[in-house]
Design a protein around this motif. Structure first.
Motif, PDB file in Angstrom:
ATOM      1  N   GLU A  10       0.829  -1.204   0.000  1.00 22.61           N
ATOM      2  CA  GLU A  10       0.000   0.000   0.000  1.00 22.61           C
ATOM      3  C   GLU A  10       0.866   1.259   0.000  1.00 22.61           C
ATOM      4  O   GLU A  10       0.578   2.224  -0.719  1.00 22.61           O
ATOM      5  N   LEU A  11       1.936   1.251   0.776  1.00 17.73           N
ATOM      6  CA  LEU A  11       2.858   2.395   0.776  1.00 17.73           C
ATOM      7  C   LEU A  11       3.469   2.589  -0.607  1.00 17.73           C
ATOM      8  O   LEU A  11       3.626   3.726  -1.072  1.00 17.73           O
ATOM      9  N   ASN A  12       3.805   1.502  -1.274  1.00 17.18           N
ATOM     10  CA  ASN A  12       4.381   1.605  -2.621  1.00 17.18           C
ATOM     11  C   ASN A  12       3.388   2.199  -3.609  1.00 17.18           C
ATOM     12  O   ASN A  12       3.788   2.915  -4.533  1.00 17.18           O
ATOM     13  N   VAL A  13       2.107   1.923  -3.438  1.00 20.35           N
ATOM     14  CA  VAL A  13       1.095   2.555  -4.291  1.00 20.35           C
ATOM     15  C   VAL A  13       0.996   4.038  -3.944  1.00 20.35           C
ATOM     16  O   VAL A  13       0.987   4.899  -4.826  1.00 20.35           O
ATOM     17  N   LEU A  14       0.937   4.339  -2.656  1.00 19.53           N
ATOM     18  CA  LEU A  14       0.753   5.731  -2.227  1.00 19.53           C
ATOM     19  C   LEU A  14       1.877   6.649  -2.704  1.00 19.53           C
ATOM     20  O   LEU A  14       1.619   7.790  -3.091  1.00 19.53           O
ATOM     21  N   ILE A  15       3.115   6.168  -2.700  1.00 15.90           N
ATOM     22  CA  ILE A  15       4.203   7.063  -3.103  1.00 15.90           C
ATOM     23  C   ILE A  15       4.236   7.307  -4.607  1.00 15.90           C
ATOM     24  O   ILE A  15       4.992   8.144  -5.081  1.00 15.90           O
ATOM     25  N   MET A  47      -8.997   6.149   0.850  1.00 14.89           N
ATOM     26  CA  MET A  47      -7.849   7.004   0.570  1.00 14.89           C
ATOM     27  C   MET A  47      -7.753   7.425  -0.887  1.00 14.89           C
ATOM     28  O   MET A  47      -7.101   8.423  -1.191  1.00 14.89           O
ATOM     29  N   ILE A  48      -8.380   6.662  -1.777  1.00 19.54           N
ATOM     30  CA  ILE A  48      -8.395   6.998  -3.199  1.00 19.54           C
ATOM     31  C   ILE A  48      -9.825   6.876  -3.715  1.00 19.54           C
ATOM     32  O   ILE A  48     -10.667   6.214  -3.113  1.00 19.54           O
ATOM     33  N   GLY A  53      -7.276   3.179  -8.721  1.00 20.31           N
ATOM     34  CA  GLY A  53      -6.444   4.389  -8.624  1.00 20.31           C
ATOM     35  C   GLY A  53      -7.282   5.628  -8.451  1.00 20.31           C
ATOM     36  O   GLY A  53      -7.850   5.855  -7.398  1.00 20.31           O
ATOM     37  N   GLY A  54      -7.359   6.416  -9.496  1.00 16.50           N
ATOM     38  CA  GLY A  54      -8.124   7.656  -9.405  1.00 16.50           C
ATOM     39  C   GLY A  54      -7.319   8.740  -8.719  1.00 16.50           C
ATOM     40  O   GLY A  54      -6.108   8.874  -8.943  1.00 16.50           O
ATOM     41  N   TYR A  55      -8.000   9.491  -7.865  1.00 16.97           N
ATOM     42  CA  TYR A  55      -7.389  10.622  -7.176  1.00 16.97           C
ATOM     43  C   TYR A  55      -7.382  10.383  -5.671  1.00 16.97           C
ATOM     44  O   TYR A  55      -8.090   9.517  -5.169  1.00 16.97           O
ATOM     45  N   LEU A  56      -6.593  11.171  -4.991  1.00 21.87           N
ATOM     46  CA  LEU A  56      -6.538  11.077  -3.536  1.00 21.87           C
ATOM     47  C   LEU A  56      -7.763  11.740  -2.909  1.00 21.87           C
ATOM     48  O   LEU A  56      -8.219  12.782  -3.382  1.00 21.87           O
ATOM     49  N   VAL A  62      -3.383  13.315   3.171  1.00 26.15           N
ATOM     50  CA  VAL A  62      -2.611  13.355   4.423  1.00 26.15           C
ATOM     51  C   VAL A  62      -1.698  12.136   4.508  1.00 26.15           C
ATOM     52  O   VAL A  62      -0.518  12.246   4.862  1.00 26.15           O
ATOM     53  N   THR A  63      -2.216  10.982   4.139  1.00 25.43           N
ATOM     54  CA  THR A  63      -1.432   9.745   4.204  1.00 25.43           C
ATOM     55  C   THR A  63      -0.260   9.784   3.236  1.00 25.43           C
ATOM     56  O   THR A  63       0.853   9.371   3.579  1.00 25.43           O
ATOM     57  N   VAL A  64      -0.487  10.310   2.031  1.00 23.63           N
ATOM     58  CA  VAL A  64       0.588  10.408   1.038  1.00 23.63           C
ATOM     59  C   VAL A  64       1.682  11.352   1.517  1.00 23.63           C
ATOM     60  O   VAL A  64       2.872  11.072   1.332  1.00 23.63           O
ATOM     61  N   GLU A  65       1.288  12.460   2.123  1.00 17.93           N
ATOM     62  CA  GLU A  65       2.294  13.385   2.654  1.00 17.93           C
ATOM     63  C   GLU A  65       3.184  12.682   3.673  1.00 17.93           C
ATOM     64  O   GLU A  65       4.415  12.820   3.642  1.00 17.93           O
ATOM     65  N   HIS A  66       2.585  11.910   4.551  1.00 17.97           N
ATOM     66  CA  HIS A  66       3.364  11.162   5.545  1.00 17.97           C
ATOM     67  C   HIS A  66       4.211  10.068   4.891  1.00 17.97           C
ATOM     68  O   HIS A  66       5.364   9.846   5.291  1.00 17.97           O
TER      69      HIS A  66
END
Length: 79
Positions: A10-15, A47-48, A53-56, A62-66
């Protein structure tokens, strides 16, 4: 407690997202199953905007920033 592989996926997708709600991503059917499943879980967590995918969402932003901060801190070399 260590990060479970699902959370790492999930982190790999978020970044892959920028720190913005203006740019989205699309995870294609040909992506790895772990990436597709991680994207679906992020959608389920609110979160998305789309299961592929789509948008945040605001929560996702907030999660992506972290996630970007954590990635930067762990990727840097100490001075």
């Amino acid at each position: 407690m260590p990060f479970k592989p699902d959370l790492v996926d999930e982190l790999n997708v978020l970044i892959k997202f920028k720190d913005s709600t203006q740019e989205g991503i699309k995870v294609h059917k040909t992506a790895s199953p772990s990436l597709i499943e991680a994207t679906q879980r992020l959608f389920d967590k609110g979160m998305i905007t789309q299961k592929d995918g789509g948008y945040l969402t605001p929560r996702g932003l907030v999660t992506v920033e972290h996630a970007h901060t954590l990635h930067g801190l762990l990727s840097s070399t100490p001075e």
